[in-house]
Scaffold this motif. Structure first.
Motif, short mmCIF file in Angstrom:
data_model
loop_
_atom_site.label_atom_id
_atom_site.label_comp_id
_atom_site.label_asym_id
_atom_site.label_seq_id
_atom_site.Cartn_x
_atom_site.Cartn_y
_atom_site.Cartn_z
N SER A 9 -8.91 -6.02 -4.31
CA SER A 9 -7.97 -4.86 -3.73
C SER A 9 -6.61 -4.99 -3.65
O SER A 9 -5.97 -4.02 -3.72
CB SER A 9 -8.88 -4.38 -2.52
OG SER A 9 -10.20 -4.15 -2.54
N SER B 122 -9.14 6.44 3.11
CA SER B 122 -9.07 5.27 2.35
C SER B 122 -10.22 4.63 2.07
O SER B 122 -11.11 4.54 2.42
CB SER B 122 -7.90 4.39 3.08
OG SER B 122 -8.58 3.60 3.85
N PRO C 23 -1.72 7.20 8.94
CA PRO C 23 -1.85 7.28 7.75
C PRO C 23 -1.19 5.97 7.00
O PRO C 23 -1.46 5.90 5.94
CB PRO C 23 -1.04 8.47 7.47
CG PRO C 23 -0.22 8.86 8.71
CD PRO C 23 -1.09 8.38 9.78
N GLU C 24 -0.58 5.21 7.70
CA GLU C 24 0.18 3.92 7.14
C GLU C 24 -1.16 3.01 6.91
O GLU C 24 -0.86 1.69 6.38
CB GLU C 24 1.24 3.45 8.14
CG GLU C 24 0.89 2.85 9.49
CD GLU C 24 0.80 3.89 10.36
OE1 GLU C 24 1.04 3.71 11.72
OE2 GLU C 24 0.81 5.22 10.14
N ILE C 25 -2.23 3.26 7.65
CA ILE C 25 -3.19 2.19 7.29
C ILE C 25 -3.81 2.42 5.70
O ILE C 25 -4.27 3.49 5.64
CB ILE C 25 -4.30 2.14 8.53
CG1 ILE C 25 -3.69 1.93 9.73
CG2 ILE C 25 -5.44 1.30 7.88
CD1 ILE C 25 -4.47 2.14 10.94
N THR C 26 -3.95 1.38 5.12
CA THR C 26 -4.28 1.75 3.50
C THR C 26 -5.54 1.13 3.06
O THR C 26 -5.93 1.54 2.02
CB THR C 26 -3.08 1.18 2.55
OG1 THR C 26 -2.87 -0.37 2.96
CG2 THR C 26 -1.69 1.84 2.67
N GLY C 27 -5.96 0.32 4.13
CA GLY C 27 -7.40 -0.23 3.66
C GLY C 27 -8.25 -0.80 5.02
O GLY C 27 -7.61 -0.81 5.86
N TYR D 267 2.66 -2.04 3.70
CA TYR D 267 1.15 -1.48 3.96
C TYR D 267 0.66 -2.31 5.08
O TYR D 267 1.00 -3.45 5.39
CB TYR D 267 0.63 -1.35 2.76
CG TYR D 267 0.07 -2.80 2.07
CD1 TYR D 267 -0.88 -3.56 2.25
CD2 TYR D 267 0.96 -2.84 0.78
CE1 TYR D 267 -0.90 -4.70 1.64
CE2 TYR D 267 0.60 -4.20 0.13
CZ TYR D 267 -0.11 -4.89 0.50
OH TYR D 267 -0.42 -6.20 -0.11
N CYS D 268 -0.61 -1.77 5.40
CA CYS D 268 -1.43 -2.34 6.77
C CYS D 268 -3.05 -1.98 6.48
O CYS D 268 -3.14 -1.15 5.70
CB CYS D 268 -0.86 -1.37 8.02
SG CYS D 268 -2.02 -1.78 9.42
N TRP D 269 -3.55 -2.91 7.09
CA TRP D 269 -5.00 -3.07 6.84
C TRP D 269 -5.46 -3.15 8.21
O TRP D 269 -4.72 -3.83 9.03
CB TRP D 269 -5.39 -4.24 5.83
CG TRP D 269 -5.51 -3.81 4.50
CD1 TRP D 269 -4.42 -3.76 3.82
CD2 TRP D 269 -6.75 -3.89 3.81
NE1 TRP D 269 -4.73 -3.61 2.57
CE2 TRP D 269 -6.12 -3.64 2.41
CE3 TRP D 269 -8.08 -3.93 3.70
CZ2 TRP D 269 -6.93 -3.37 1.24
CZ3 TRP D 269 -8.78 -3.62 2.80
CH2 TRP D 269 -8.49 -3.37 1.43
#
Length: 222
Positions: free
Chosen positions: A210, A147, A122-126, A101-103
């Motif tokens: 988180s 997100s 969409p790969e950014i999760t936070g 995942y990616c922030w």
């Protein structure tokens, strides 16, 4: 700290990158304040965010937007800077193809760019948005915000009025499926000069809540 040069839309982009020692580590991208007002990747708030993710074992990148430092090009009102951020994320993913995942994190102008990138990738999760300039730039593109994330702001900010950030947080908080945490730092201005520790604590507490246990910082690191 390794210096990297990436290919951007208008030439090279200068960055600083730490590759995680963990196999298949998550990734984080940090974005700096307004290029025309002295913003660089070495801003103290951005560096603090960078170190927070590095210490958690993320492969972490910060970079200079076009026209800043050794990055080529000229300021492009946010449109070009969004393209720069997308190119930096592409570079980060190339070297971390199996990242789970990616922030993304940004300060002021960088928070605005980061939230736009969040909508497109969409790969950014936070996300972490520090002093998002809700009075200067349009954030209506966050419809819906994809997100959950954290927004931090100073109650003595005379650049971005606290009410403008609260309105943004309240608007996003009505959306289903996400949670926006909002931390207001007492007596802090837009630059958090004497309150960087408060920002660090807010970010650390939020990420510890988180992220998986393997990416949390020990209590002593707060």
């Amino acid at each position: 700290m390794p210096e990297v040069i990436m290919n951007g839309p208008e030439g090279r982009l200068e960055g600083r990158y730490v590759h995680s020692k963990k196999e298949n580590a998550p990734i984080a991208l940090l974005l700096h304040p307004h290029p025309q007002h002295g913003g660089t990747m070495n801003n103290k708030v951005v560096y603090s965010l960078f170190q927070n993710f590095v210490n958690r074992g993320f492969s972490t990148l910060r970079f200079n937007f076009r026209g800043v430092g050794r990055s080529q090009g000229v300021f492009d009102r946010g449109e070009g800077e969004l393209s720069d951020a997308a190119s930096a994320l592409d570079w980060l993913q190339t070297y971390n193809p199996n990242a789970p995942y990616c922030w993304i994190g940004g300060f002021s102008f960088g928070a605005w760019i980061g939230m736009q990138l969040l909508m497109r990738r969409p790969e950014i999760t936070g996300f972490i948005s520090i002093a998002p300039p809700a009075n200067m730039f349009d954030f209506s593109f966050l419809a819906p915000c994809p997100s959950s994330g954290l927004m931090v702001h100073g109650d003595s900010d005379d650049v971005v009025p606290p009410d403008s950030v609260k309105k943004l947080v309240d608007k996003l908080s009505t959306q289903k499926g996400i949670t926006i945490d909002h931390v207001v730092v007492k007596n802090a201005d837009h630059y958090f000069g004497k309150h960087l520790g408060d920002v660090e604590k807010a970010v650390t507490d939020y990420l510890n809540k988180s992220l998986p246990e393997t990416e949390q910082l020990p209590e002593a690191s707060k």
